[in-house]
Design a protein around this motif. Sequence first.
Motif, PDB file in Angstrom:
ATOM      1  N   TRP A 517     -75.857 -20.951 -29.683  1.00 28.49           N
ATOM      2  CA  TRP A 517     -74.790 -20.107 -29.936  1.00 28.49           C
ATOM      3  C   TRP A 517     -74.080 -19.561 -28.364  1.00 28.49           C
ATOM      4  O   TRP A 517     -72.732 -19.559 -28.369  1.00 28.49           O
ATOM      5  CB  TRP A 517     -75.225 -18.798 -30.713  1.00 28.49           C
ATOM      6  CG  TRP A 517     -74.227 -17.694 -30.603  1.00 28.49           C
ATOM      7  CD1 TRP A 517     -74.274 -16.434 -30.156  1.00 28.49           C
ATOM      8  CD2 TRP A 517     -72.962 -17.636 -31.292  1.00 28.49           C
ATOM      9  NE1 TRP A 517     -73.151 -15.729 -30.122  1.00 28.49           N
ATOM     10  CE2 TRP A 517     -72.280 -16.547 -30.854  1.00 28.49           C
ATOM     11  CE3 TRP A 517     -71.896 -18.643 -31.653  1.00 28.49           C
ATOM     12  CZ2 TRP A 517     -70.813 -16.236 -31.229  1.00 28.49           C
ATOM     13  CZ3 TRP A 517     -70.840 -18.536 -32.421  1.00 28.49           C
ATOM     14  CH2 TRP A 517     -70.219 -17.083 -32.011  1.00 28.49           C
ATOM     15  N   LEU A 521     -70.318 -20.278 -27.615  1.00 26.67           N
ATOM     16  CA  LEU A 521     -69.249 -19.156 -27.268  1.00 26.67           C
ATOM     17  C   LEU A 521     -68.520 -19.402 -25.922  1.00 26.67           C
ATOM     18  O   LEU A 521     -67.336 -19.115 -25.730  1.00 26.67           O
ATOM     19  CB  LEU A 521     -69.944 -17.851 -27.450  1.00 26.67           C
ATOM     20  CG  LEU A 521     -69.321 -16.629 -27.006  1.00 26.67           C
ATOM     21  CD1 LEU A 521     -68.110 -16.335 -28.311  1.00 26.67           C
ATOM     22  CD2 LEU A 521     -70.040 -15.316 -27.181  1.00 26.67           C
ATOM     23  N   ALA A 681     -77.366 -12.503 -32.675  1.00 28.49           N
ATOM     24  CA  ALA A 681     -75.907 -12.900 -32.372  1.00 28.49           C
ATOM     25  C   ALA A 681     -75.139 -12.755 -33.631  1.00 28.49           C
ATOM     26  O   ALA A 681     -73.841 -13.229 -33.774  1.00 28.49           O
ATOM     27  CB  ALA A 681     -75.793 -14.409 -31.937  1.00 28.49           C
ATOM     28  N   LYS A 683     -73.569 -10.301 -35.232  1.00 27.22           N
ATOM     29  CA  LYS A 683     -72.244  -9.724 -35.171  1.00 27.22           C
ATOM     30  C   LYS A 683     -71.382 -10.299 -34.264  1.00 27.22           C
ATOM     31  O   LYS A 683     -70.075 -10.439 -34.618  1.00 27.22           O
ATOM     32  CB  LYS A 683     -72.453  -8.254 -34.312  1.00 27.22           C
ATOM     33  CG  LYS A 683     -73.365  -7.274 -35.399  1.00 27.22           C
ATOM     34  CD  LYS A 683     -73.224  -5.941 -34.561  1.00 27.22           C
ATOM     35  CE  LYS A 683     -74.040  -4.875 -35.595  1.00 27.22           C
ATOM     36  NZ  LYS A 683     -73.969  -3.510 -34.707  1.00 27.22           N
ATOM     37  N   GLU A 684     -71.819 -11.045 -33.247  1.00 26.41           N
ATOM     38  CA  GLU A 684     -70.849 -12.127 -32.542  1.00 26.41           C
ATOM     39  C   GLU A 684     -70.194 -13.040 -33.293  1.00 26.41           C
ATOM     40  O   GLU A 684     -69.172 -13.425 -33.297  1.00 26.41           O
ATOM     41  CB  GLU A 684     -71.682 -12.382 -31.288  1.00 26.41           C
ATOM     42  CG  GLU A 684     -72.149 -11.242 -30.250  1.00 26.41           C
ATOM     43  CD  GLU A 684     -72.751 -11.825 -29.315  1.00 26.41           C
ATOM     44  OE1 GLU A 684     -73.074 -13.137 -28.978  1.00 26.41           O
ATOM     45  OE2 GLU A 684     -73.514 -11.088 -28.373  1.00 26.41           O
ATOM     46  N   ILE A 716     -66.108 -11.013 -27.002  1.00 33.76           N
ATOM     47  CA  ILE A 716     -67.639 -11.246 -27.565  1.00 33.76           C
ATOM     48  C   ILE A 716     -68.608 -11.412 -26.694  1.00 33.76           C
ATOM     49  O   ILE A 716     -68.457 -12.403 -26.020  1.00 33.76           O
ATOM     50  CB  ILE A 716     -67.038 -12.271 -28.754  1.00 33.76           C
ATOM     51  CG1 ILE A 716     -66.153 -11.885 -29.857  1.00 33.76           C
ATOM     52  CG2 ILE A 716     -68.355 -12.515 -29.569  1.00 33.76           C
ATOM     53  CD1 ILE A 716     -65.859 -13.165 -30.572  1.00 33.76           C
ATOM     54  N   GLY A 717     -69.623 -10.811 -26.950  1.00 32.83           N
ATOM     55  CA  GLY A 717     -70.889 -11.138 -26.262  1.00 32.83           C
ATOM     56  C   GLY A 717     -70.648 -10.105 -24.928  1.00 32.83           C
ATOM     57  O   GLY A 717     -71.754 -10.365 -24.219  1.00 32.83           O
TER      58      GLY A 717
END
Length: 718
Positions: A517, A521, A681, A683-684, A716-717
């Motif tokens: 992930w 991303l 992750a 929510k991301e 994000i993140g």
Amino acid sequence: MNGRKSLIFFFAVLHFGVLIKLSLCLSPDGLSLLSLKSAVDQYSDGHEAFSDWNDNDTTPCRWTGISCTNVSGFSDPRVVGISIVGRNLRGYIPSELGSLAYLRRLNLHNNNFFGSLPSQLFNATSLHSIFLYGNNLSGSLPPSICELPGLQNLDLSNNSLSGPIPNELKSCKQLQRLILAKNKFSGEIPTGIWAEMQYLVQLDLSDNDLNGSIPEDIGNLSSLSSTLNLSANHLSGKLPESLGNLAVTVSFDLRDNNFSGEIPQTGSFANQGPTAFLKNPLLCGFPLQKTCRDSKAESPKSSPKAENRTRKGLSSGLIILVSFADAAGVAFLGIVIVFVYWKKKGNSNGCSCTGKSKLGGNQKTQLCVCPCVCCKGFKNEDSEMEDGENAEGGKGGEGGELVAIDKRFTFELDELLRASAYVLGKSGFGIVYKVVLGNGIPVAVRRLGEGGDQQRYKEFVAEVQTIGKIKHPNIVRLRAYYWAPDEKLLISDFISNGNLASALRGRNGKPSTSLSWPTRLKIAKGAARGLAYLHECSPRKFVHGDIKPSNILLDNEFQSYISDFGLNRLISIAGVNNPSSSGGFIGGGLPYPKSVQTERVHSYRAPEARIPSNKPTQKWDVYSFGVVLLELLTGKSAEISPSTSTSVEVPDLVRLSRKGFEEGKPLSDMVDPMLLQAVHATKEVLALFHVALACTEADPEARPRLKNVSENIGRIGT
């Protein structure tokens, strides 16, 4: 008398037998569903849609359009979903559906259901998604709808619902999508309810009869990330500055209303295009071409008495003298402005959004400070101009000449001819080779083909020089080119780790195990930055036109690079003949192999891009990039194989993803199984899903700009 008693006894036994039969054959959920079949059969032929709805079955779970699940405490599965769409069914929605205690999704869109929404329907307290758009429902929106504690998706658009929008909507605290467009709702948009909706992602109240002003508290919808559509109503007044507090990814659509005054320049307002505010005659300011001074000039003229006072107060000679002084002052001010402009242009520290300026002479890259904010945050890897933009290049004659766009990147044509070459791939844009130069530096060489005259050569050079000015950490650099009647080459940086298509699907059909992930991303963020730079900061505000995983290259650190932009135009200018099937490599160093795999037909084009007469726009790229994001998230391909050996096509990835969200499927059913390991992750992943779905909206105007997409993914993140 005895005969009468016998008859009564006979009918009682018969009725009791029928009840026993029904109780043995069909569950209570099934009996409730039969009310829907009955409500349709009275008004139209629903035989095809309900052909397997048989009251002799023990369970309705095998019926068309019905989904069930096991519930603890019950021996039989319970109905959780009804989905019968696009069947042109005419009938009413029966109140008996409210007795389906475990019903989660009701999906009857694009039929011809009429009548009002029965309030008893909301006794089915497990409902979280209601999709009834594209019917002929009438009446008001029942306030009891928000007695559903988990309601997340409500789409009642394209019906004939009327009356005010109820204040009780503030009780829908879990609502994510509220779509009431194309109805007959009237009155003012309620105020004081929007701050309660902490999870609302999309709000669409367009094409109604709403009036009044926009409530200030709509700006409190902190979770709104898709669209705010209030177009085609009778709304008026000034636009509240609070809308600027909404996320930068939100696309406004305020067209066709009666708004007035100046458009605020704060927050999200600065990210909207002019189409968001069209057909509001009294609106002014950026991004409309109508300045607010123009609006003031169009205000009602002063009264005749005031005009008479003006005429009496100033003589004609004095008026001429004042006018002459004003003109002289304006001319002097213009001279000063021109002098300052040219003085700044000659300054080595000047700033430009075309990439022609120095961004600082020290090691720290300065940020571009100029009216064009697009340069801010983008680093230029060169401390001075070395792209030879004023060089004339070769003459394009019989011998041709190798021209370096980057003057630091120098080598001779003979060196290129002698170098070892390896085929990287083949497409309609020619074959690409990896060529290792004598100094050990690898480059990518694309052979376009043969053809073209002297006039085309000049246009080709101008276009190549424009492309060569693009310098960004997430865009492949063009370093040199070669033109001759029988050869046309583009030499660019070699990116060492293949492309995203190979990383997702594997070079041998096996996906890469290294695409975690965080890696995906990172790829998404880099590609978004590169595309946003092309759209906002490049010399011509480029449209790529062919965004797909194979055009997103990766290095060994999984940094992403946008490639192949501008090739369509270059080939068109050069007038080359069949670039993918020409003869051997220059100097005969390496012949074209006969078995080079051609790229598959792809499904990344926006709906409007599939119409031949339409010209490419940046919104096409936004849609294509959204499909790429869905591939990163799901691990599924959006491409359709051209093979005729099977009639089964790869399902439409966009349609399936949207359907999954509409039906409330768990995220684990939609994402790549490899991402399930990163539990933290979730929510991301969900946030990136929302970005991808916003990019793939069918309406181009509803899609965000890539600048906004990049900013949203960047958060994000972090």
